[in-house]
Enzyme design. Structure first.
Site, PDB file in Angstrom:
ATOM      1  N   GLU A 105       0.876  -1.389   0.115  1.00 22.39           N
ATOM      2  CA  GLU A 105      -0.092   0.031   0.088  1.00 22.39           C
ATOM      3  C   GLU A 105       0.689   1.270  -0.075  1.00 22.39           C
ATOM      4  O   GLU A 105       0.811   2.044   1.135  1.00 22.39           O
ATOM      5  CB  GLU A 105      -0.971  -0.141   1.175  1.00 22.39           C
ATOM      6  CG  GLU A 105      -1.690  -1.259   1.085  1.00 22.39           C
ATOM      7  CD  GLU A 105      -2.672  -1.352   2.492  1.00 22.39           C
ATOM      8  OE1 GLU A 105      -2.922  -0.277   3.284  1.00 22.39           O
ATOM      9  OE2 GLU A 105      -2.965  -2.599   2.631  1.00 22.39           O
ATOM     10  N   ALA A 140     -10.570  -4.229  -0.459  1.00 19.60           N
ATOM     11  CA  ALA A 140     -11.022  -3.111   0.024  1.00 19.60           C
ATOM     12  C   ALA A 140      -9.654  -2.215   0.832  1.00 19.60           C
ATOM     13  O   ALA A 140      -8.719  -3.112   1.176  1.00 19.60           O
ATOM     14  CB  ALA A 140     -11.823  -3.433   1.131  1.00 19.60           C
ATOM     15  N   ASP A 141      -9.931  -1.136   1.013  1.00 21.89           N
ATOM     16  CA  ASP A 141      -8.685  -0.432   1.655  1.00 21.89           C
ATOM     17  C   ASP A 141      -9.364   0.689   2.511  1.00 21.89           C
ATOM     18  O   ASP A 141     -10.356   1.616   2.103  1.00 21.89           O
ATOM     19  CB  ASP A 141      -7.781   0.291   0.616  1.00 21.89           C
ATOM     20  CG  ASP A 141      -6.662   0.760   1.537  1.00 21.89           C
ATOM     21  OD1 ASP A 141      -5.875   0.185   2.450  1.00 21.89           O
ATOM     22  OD2 ASP A 141      -6.215   1.906   1.322  1.00 21.89           O
ATOM     23  N   THR A 142      -9.028   0.930   3.871  1.00 19.90           N
ATOM     24  CA  THR A 142      -9.661   1.678   4.744  1.00 19.90           C
ATOM     25  C   THR A 142      -8.444   2.788   5.208  1.00 19.90           C
ATOM     26  O   THR A 142      -7.539   2.517   5.781  1.00 19.90           O
ATOM     27  CB  THR A 142     -10.390   1.062   5.698  1.00 19.90           C
ATOM     28  OG1 THR A 142     -11.317   0.445   5.395  1.00 19.90           O
ATOM     29  CG2 THR A 142     -10.937   2.090   6.648  1.00 19.90           C
ATOM     30  N   GLY A 177     -12.275   2.264   0.174  1.00 18.99           N
ATOM     31  CA  GLY A 177     -12.447   2.037  -1.116  1.00 18.99           C
ATOM     32  C   GLY A 177     -12.512   0.460  -1.554  1.00 18.99           C
ATOM     33  O   GLY A 177     -12.014  -0.401  -0.720  1.00 18.99           O
TER      34      GLY A 177
END
Length: 259
Positions: A105, A140-142, A177
């Protein structure tokens, strides 16, 4: 690099779906959050220090409800090692196989938070989907956003302390996302929730950091855990703050696979 991901996405699939400011109708009190923790199944299983969960993660369900007939015949892969996301999908009866993405990331943060999480989720999904093209892949990414600055997982306990002090008594955004890949189709979107922290003194900060909970959480706290005591109210999707906007994910899966 994130722009290349965004350019390859259909323009109709990237959307914003939550209010940017708290409203009188939607906020939940800290008591509501604590009640949800006590009674709901979103409490994560015991975790390893690296959040993978491993053998402690809940077993995947193989039973599909009649209301989920659109899932029949599809292998659903969760491209995430987060036991919280797995628990949320299992909570609504979606059987999944966990194959974590190893995508680093590290996309540039010169974009907006929404663009960042959307592009990161797309990159995670693409990596797993390329190896499992017959499956449905969910990634997903938070991130937590304060003063337009993206807060990811703290580097160490001192960094977590500083994050909590900065968040205390203020309202911040939690942006997730999501990317869903199946065949030639892709659904890419983000959801934003607004979270207001109570004032946090040094005693509370020290206690919470000592629990070890902040170490693997974006923004240095977990609303579904002991971090619930820090939260005064939320506006938007609670499950988005946990790590996956579960209603939106269900709706996008249904629309994608029921065609």
């Amino acid at each position: 690099e994130y722009k290349s991901y965004l350019r390859n996405m259909p323009s109709t699939t990237v959307s914003e779906s939550s209010p940017s400011k708290p409203t009188k109708e939607s906020p939940a009190s800290a008591n509501d959050v604590l009640k949800t923790k006590e009674t709901g199944p979103v409490e994560p299983p015991p975790q390893t220090p690296d959040e993978v969960g491993g053998a402690d993660a809940p077993p995947a369900s193989t039973t599909i409800s009649s209301s989920h007939n659109f899932l029949v015949g599809h292998d659903i892969i969760l491209a995430s090692a987060s036991p919280r996301r797995l628990a949320l999908l299992q909570q609504i009866g979606i059987p999944v196989t966990v194959i974590p993405s190893t995508f680093e990331e590290n996309l540039p943060k010169s974009c907006t938070p929404a663009e960042y999480v959307t592009a990161t989720a797309a990159a995670k999904a693409r990596q797993v989907f390329d190896e499992h093209r017959g499956s449905v892949v969910i990634a997903a990414d938070t991130v937590v956003v304060l003063d337009n600055t993206i807060l990811e997982k703290p580097r160490d306990d001192d960094h977590a302390r500083q994050m909590l002090r900065d968040l205390g008594g203020r309202t911040h955004s939690v942006v997730t996302g999501v990317c869903i890949r199946y065949g030639e189709s892709r659904r890419n979107f983000h959801v934003e929730s607004r979270v207001t922290f109570a004032e946090v003194g040094e005693e509370l900060v020290e206690w919470y950091v000592a629990t070890g909970e902040p170490r693997d959480k974006a923004g240095g706290y977990g609303i579904q855990g002991q971090g619930a005591v820090l939260v005064e109210q939320i506006a938007g999707c609670y499950f988005n703050v946990v790590g996956l906007p579960i209603h939106r994910v269900y709706r996008e899966l249904r629309d994608l696979l029921a065609k």
